[in-house]
Design an enzyme around this catalytic site. Structure first.
Site, PDB file in Angstrom:
ATOM      1  N   LYS A 134      -0.801  -4.469  14.417  1.00 59.55           N
ATOM      2  CA  LYS A 134       0.423  -4.462  13.606  1.00 59.55           C
ATOM      3  C   LYS A 134       1.467  -3.600  14.309  1.00 59.55           C
ATOM      4  O   LYS A 134       1.555  -2.386  14.076  1.00 59.55           O
ATOM      5  CB  LYS A 134       0.104  -3.915  12.212  1.00 59.55           C
ATOM      6  CG  LYS A 134       1.322  -3.750  11.312  1.00 59.55           C
ATOM      7  CD  LYS A 134       0.918  -3.568   9.865  1.00 59.55           C
ATOM      8  CE  LYS A 134       2.110  -3.213   9.002  1.00 59.55           C
ATOM      9  NZ  LYS A 134       1.852  -3.399   7.581  1.00 59.55           N
ATOM     10  N   ASP A 170       0.817  -1.212   0.000  1.00 54.56           N
ATOM     11  CA  ASP A 170       0.000   0.000   0.000  1.00 54.56           C
ATOM     12  C   ASP A 170       0.850   1.261   0.000  1.00 54.56           C
ATOM     13  O   ASP A 170       0.414   2.309   0.503  1.00 54.56           O
ATOM     14  CB  ASP A 170      -0.913   0.007   1.234  1.00 54.56           C
ATOM     15  CG  ASP A 170      -0.130  -0.067   2.535  1.00 54.56           C
ATOM     16  OD1 ASP A 170       0.825  -0.865   2.607  1.00 54.56           O
ATOM     17  OD2 ASP A 170      -0.452   0.677   3.483  1.00 54.56           O
ATOM     18  N   GLU A 230      -2.179  -0.033  13.892  1.00 53.10           N
ATOM     19  CA  GLU A 230      -0.721   0.019  13.707  1.00 53.10           C
ATOM     20  C   GLU A 230      -0.092   1.201  14.440  1.00 53.10           C
ATOM     21  O   GLU A 230       0.020   2.298  13.893  1.00 53.10           O
ATOM     22  CB  GLU A 230      -0.380   0.088  12.203  1.00 53.10           C
ATOM     23  CG  GLU A 230       1.125   0.128  11.944  1.00 53.10           C
ATOM     24  CD  GLU A 230       1.503   0.109  10.474  1.00 53.10           C
ATOM     25  OE1 GLU A 230       0.614   0.025   9.617  1.00 53.10           O
ATOM     26  OE2 GLU A 230       2.711   0.188  10.186  1.00 53.10           O
ATOM     27  N   GLU A 269       3.130   2.294  15.078  1.00 50.80           N
ATOM     28  CA  GLU A 269       4.546   2.009  14.783  1.00 50.80           C
ATOM     29  C   GLU A 269       5.454   2.851  15.672  1.00 50.80           C
ATOM     30  O   GLU A 269       5.246   4.053  15.829  1.00 50.80           O
ATOM     31  CB  GLU A 269       4.868   2.301  13.309  1.00 50.80           C
ATOM     32  CG  GLU A 269       6.373   2.165  13.024  1.00 50.80           C
ATOM     33  CD  GLU A 269       6.750   2.060  11.559  1.00 50.80           C
ATOM     34  OE1 GLU A 269       5.870   2.145  10.688  1.00 50.80           O
ATOM     35  OE2 GLU A 269       7.964   1.879  11.295  1.00 50.80           O
ATOM     36  N   LYS A 310      -6.114  -0.445   7.058  1.00 51.88           N
ATOM     37  CA  LYS A 310      -4.898  -0.151   7.821  1.00 51.88           C
ATOM     38  C   LYS A 310      -4.796   1.344   8.104  1.00 51.88           C
ATOM     39  O   LYS A 310      -5.162   2.171   7.262  1.00 51.88           O
ATOM     40  CB  LYS A 310      -3.681  -0.605   7.012  1.00 51.88           C
ATOM     41  CG  LYS A 310      -2.379   0.053   7.461  1.00 51.88           C
ATOM     42  CD  LYS A 310      -1.202  -0.313   6.599  1.00 51.88           C
ATOM     43  CE  LYS A 310      -0.266   0.870   6.491  1.00 51.88           C
ATOM     44  NZ  LYS A 310       0.985   0.570   5.812  1.00 51.88           N
ATOM     45  N   SER A 320       3.269  -8.637   8.370  1.00 60.19           N
ATOM     46  CA  SER A 320       2.565  -7.758   7.438  1.00 60.19           C
ATOM     47  C   SER A 320       3.650  -6.841   6.888  1.00 60.19           C
ATOM     48  O   SER A 320       3.714  -5.664   7.226  1.00 60.19           O
ATOM     49  CB  SER A 320       1.481  -6.974   8.190  1.00 60.19           C
ATOM     50  OG  SER A 320       0.893  -6.023   7.334  1.00 60.19           O
ATOM     51  N   TYR A 329       5.247   6.343   4.918  1.00 60.38           N
ATOM     52  CA  TYR A 329       4.744   5.296   4.045  1.00 60.38           C
ATOM     53  C   TYR A 329       3.910   5.848   2.919  1.00 60.38           C
ATOM     54  O   TYR A 329       2.976   6.531   3.141  1.00 60.38           O
ATOM     55  CB  TYR A 329       3.918   4.295   4.867  1.00 60.38           C
ATOM     56  CG  TYR A 329       3.981   2.916   4.292  1.00 60.38           C
ATOM     57  CD1 TYR A 329       5.149   2.191   4.384  1.00 60.38           C
ATOM     58  CD2 TYR A 329       2.904   2.373   3.619  1.00 60.38           C
ATOM     59  CE1 TYR A 329       5.238   0.918   3.839  1.00 60.38           C
ATOM     60  CE2 TYR A 329       2.988   1.103   3.071  1.00 60.38           C
ATOM     61  CZ  TYR A 329       4.148   0.385   3.193  1.00 60.38           C
ATOM     62  OH  TYR A 329       4.240  -0.857   2.634  1.00 60.38           O
TER      63      TYR A 329
END
Ligand code: 13P
Length: 360
Positions: A228, A28, A186, A188, A144, A301, A360
């Site tokens: 995630k 993605d 997620e 992170e 996500k 993932s 991202y």
């Protein structure tokens, strides 16, 4: 529709994504990020090149033996494959392989006013219910949202950043569940910094505890959600780097202290680990988990750690070579998610995939 109407379906989708020996392909990358990947192989970032690359991913035969779902960028969810692959919608090609399509729904991070330098919050709540309904209609069954936190000697993460990002994740998760999409939560924690692994562990415990409190307050249906996280690793510039076994031990300890047993799966991001390290650490996590109490499927993932050598070998033209490389890393990580990966048994690229302040 209310969340209740989707409970059974959400739980079934989450369970299918959590199939033993399988994980997710995170494909993605936003248009800007895939542009950086293409630049590295000397390819222009055009819609046709993006179509060709994502068609390659979708037509990799045998991918479904190791991959249960794929995360797509919006363009890909509505994009036709190349004429050479028949021109069918890319999403249909994944579905024909029993690979469940998912969609990135966040709209990127922005600087957090009131936070410390470099801190961010994740945008995309406005209009999310309508977008999620449209994505469901097109075949997506999960979503996500990537919130980003950093650790620094200047005091990051601040309490404001931890709370804001946890709250955003919870509002997103509740909103997409009401439209039938399983939320990947997620939070992170970037590998940037020189902090040690114990510091990462204590920050990550705080972040995950706060996130699950926010999820509970928003009535998120945990059985129909996935986590995630990053693995519990030292900062990339820490003089004492950790081996896979240590990462495995710290990661399982962090998760067992904070993640409810109702969550069906924890699917790690690769976060800048090399392809081989991504497999070795996941393997170690599963080996540690097998010795103690770990109620969740522990899988992957991955974006970078699944696609790096695929992109290199494809180089814009050699589809078969790209697909062979993708399949090799998918096989490796499938084995690692069972704790059965034989180090070095699949071709990989040793390049560190760490990028400072990664977006991202
Ligand atoms: P990496 O595996 O490259 O960290 O990316 C996974 C992802 O989806 C980040 O949001």
């Amino acid at each position: 529709m209310a969340l209740d109407a989707f409970r059974d379906e959400l739980a079934a989708t989450a369970a299918a994504l959590a199939t033993a020996g399988k994980g997710l392909l995170a494909a993605d990358e936003s248009t800007g990020t895939i542009g950086k990947r293409f630049e590295a192989i000397g390819l222009e970032n055009t819609e046709e090149h993006r179509r060709a690359y994502r068609s390659l991913l979708a037509t990799t035969e045998g991918l479904n033996a190791h991959i249960s779902g794929v995360i797509l960028f919006e363009e890909t969810l509505f994009q036709a494959s190349t004429a050479a692959t028949g021109g069918a919608p890319i999403v249909d090609l994944f579905q024909q392989q029993d690979i469940i399509p998912g969609i990135k729904v966040d709209q990127g991070v922005e600087s957090l006013s009131g936070g410390l330098a470099g801190e961010s919050w994740c945008t995309g709540l406005k209009g999310l219910a309508e977008r999620a309904a449209r994505y469901y209609e097109r075949g997506a069954r999960f979503a996500k949202w990537r919130a980003v936190l950093k650790i620094s000697s200047t005091g990051c993460p601040s309490e404001l950043a931890v709370r804001e990002n946890a709250w955003g994740l919870a509002r997103y998760a509740r909103t997409v569940q009401e439209q039938g999409l399983v939320p990947i939560v997620e939070p992170e924690i970037l590998m940037d910094g020189d902090h040690d692994i114990a510091t990462t562990a204590s920050v990550q415990e705080w972040v995950l505890r706060t996130t699950y409190e926010a999820l509970a307050m928003n009535g998120v249906f945990l059985e129909g959600s996935l986590l995630k996280p990053s693995m519990t690793c030292p900062g990339a510039a820490c003089p004492e780097q950790a081996g896979a076994e240590e990462v495995g031990e710290f990661t399982v300890r962090t998760l067992s202290r904070t993640v409810p047993a109702a969550v069906p799966a924890i699917l790690f991001l690769s976060g800048g680990l090399s392809e081989e390290d991504g497999s070795l650490c996941l393997n170690a996590i599963n080996q540690v988990a097998a010795q103690g109490y770990a109620p969740w499927h522990l899988g992957f993932s991955y974006g970078r750690a699944l696609q790096h050598s695929c992109l290199q070998r494809w180089g814009g033209s050699d589809t078969a070579a790209g697909q062979a490389a993708l399949l090799a890393r998918a096989r490796a990580n499938g084995a690692a998610s069972r704790g059965a990966y034989e180090p070095g048994s699949e071709p990989s690229d040793d390049t560190s995939l760490f990028v400072a302040n990664y977006s991202y």
